[in-house]
Design a protein around this motif. Sequence first.
Motif, PDB file in Angstrom:
ATOM      1  N   VAL A  38       4.421  -7.956  -2.218  1.00 38.54           N
ATOM      2  CA  VAL A  38       4.371  -9.049  -1.210  1.00 38.54           C
ATOM      3  C   VAL A  38       3.006  -9.102  -0.449  1.00 38.54           C
ATOM      4  N   ASP A  39       1.868  -8.360  -1.053  1.00 42.55           N
ATOM      5  CA  ASP A  39       0.477  -8.712  -0.660  1.00 42.55           C
ATOM      6  C   ASP A  39      -0.121  -8.922  -1.968  1.00 42.55           C
ATOM      7  N   MET A  40      -0.291  -9.743  -2.398  1.00 39.62           N
ATOM      8  CA  MET A  40      -1.001 -10.115  -3.656  1.00 39.62           C
ATOM      9  C   MET A  40      -2.489  -9.490  -3.955  1.00 39.62           C
ATOM     10  N   GLU A  41      -3.162  -9.344  -2.823  1.00 39.79           N
ATOM     11  CA  GLU A  41      -4.464  -9.026  -2.661  1.00 39.79           C
ATOM     12  C   GLU A  41      -4.623  -7.349  -3.037  1.00 39.79           C
ATOM     13  N   THR A  42      -3.690  -6.428  -2.501  1.00 41.65           N
ATOM     14  CA  THR A  42      -3.711  -5.265  -2.687  1.00 41.65           C
ATOM     15  C   THR A  42      -2.616  -4.670  -3.817  1.00 41.65           C
ATOM     16  N   GLY A  43      -1.711  -5.769  -4.125  1.00 40.03           N
ATOM     17  CA  GLY A  43      -0.717  -5.339  -5.020  1.00 40.03           C
ATOM     18  C   GLY A  43       0.599  -4.468  -4.448  1.00 40.03           C
ATOM     19  N   SER A  44       0.530  -4.635  -3.039  1.00 41.68           N
ATOM     20  CA  SER A  44       1.724  -3.659  -2.334  1.00 41.68           C
ATOM     21  C   SER A  44       2.767  -4.370  -2.320  1.00 41.68           C
ATOM     22  N   THR A  45       4.003  -3.383  -2.250  1.00 40.37           N
ATOM     23  CA  THR A  45       5.419  -3.854  -1.955  1.00 40.37           C
ATOM     24  C   THR A  45       5.400  -3.612  -0.531  1.00 40.37           C
ATOM     25  N   LEU A  46       6.602  -4.061   0.088  1.00 45.63           N
ATOM     26  CA  LEU A  46       6.911  -3.702   1.395  1.00 45.63           C
ATOM     27  C   LEU A  46       6.591  -2.142   2.022  1.00 45.63           C
ATOM     28  N   ILE A  47       7.184  -1.374   0.843  1.00 43.56           N
ATOM     29  CA  ILE A  47       7.298   0.198   1.491  1.00 43.56           C
ATOM     30  C   ILE A  47       5.749   0.571   1.498  1.00 43.56           C
ATOM     31  N   HIS A  48       4.756   0.026   0.732  1.00 44.44           N
ATOM     32  CA  HIS A  48       3.407   0.277   0.619  1.00 44.44           C
ATOM     33  C   HIS A  48       2.889   0.040   2.059  1.00 44.44           C
ATOM     34  N   ILE A  49       3.173  -1.339   2.320  1.00 46.91           N
ATOM     35  CA  ILE A  49       2.705  -1.874   3.746  1.00 46.91           C
ATOM     36  C   ILE A  49       3.368  -1.096   4.882  1.00 46.91           C
ATOM     37  N   THR A  50       4.451  -0.542   4.920  1.00 44.10           N
ATOM     38  CA  THR A  50       5.152   0.113   6.049  1.00 44.10           C
ATOM     39  C   THR A  50       4.421   1.420   6.097  1.00 44.10           C
TER      40      THR A  50
END
Length: 121
Positions: A38-50
């Motif tokens: 969901v964050d193309m810049e960091t390649g993060s999924t929602l669970i990475h973000i949370t």
Amino acid sequence: AGRVPLEVAALETHHDDTAVVLLGPTLVEKAVEINSVVDMETGSTLIHITALHKMTKTTEALAKAGAAMGIKNKAGRVPLEVAVMEAKNDDVAVVLVGPTFAEKAMEINNLVALETGSTLV
């Protein structure tokens, strides 16, 4: 643009309670594929973000909904590594490893302390 409310709650406002409500019981049907980047810049999924934003309740809800724990972001980190190394958040880390693992780690740490006089962590 094009983000669903759950993504806004996690990516922009970092509001844990709102994100949990948005997850609800039908996350996969209503919100977003939980293992998508969901964050193309960091390649993060929602669970990475949370995990990064110390959103313990939302991280737990995503984990229970089946979010993959082994997906690496562009920095090569899985959600647990993000929680520990970047967010420095023990509460999220315990959610990600599960209470059984956390209890076992504490037990091992205590045994080491008894035998050696120092702990592992």
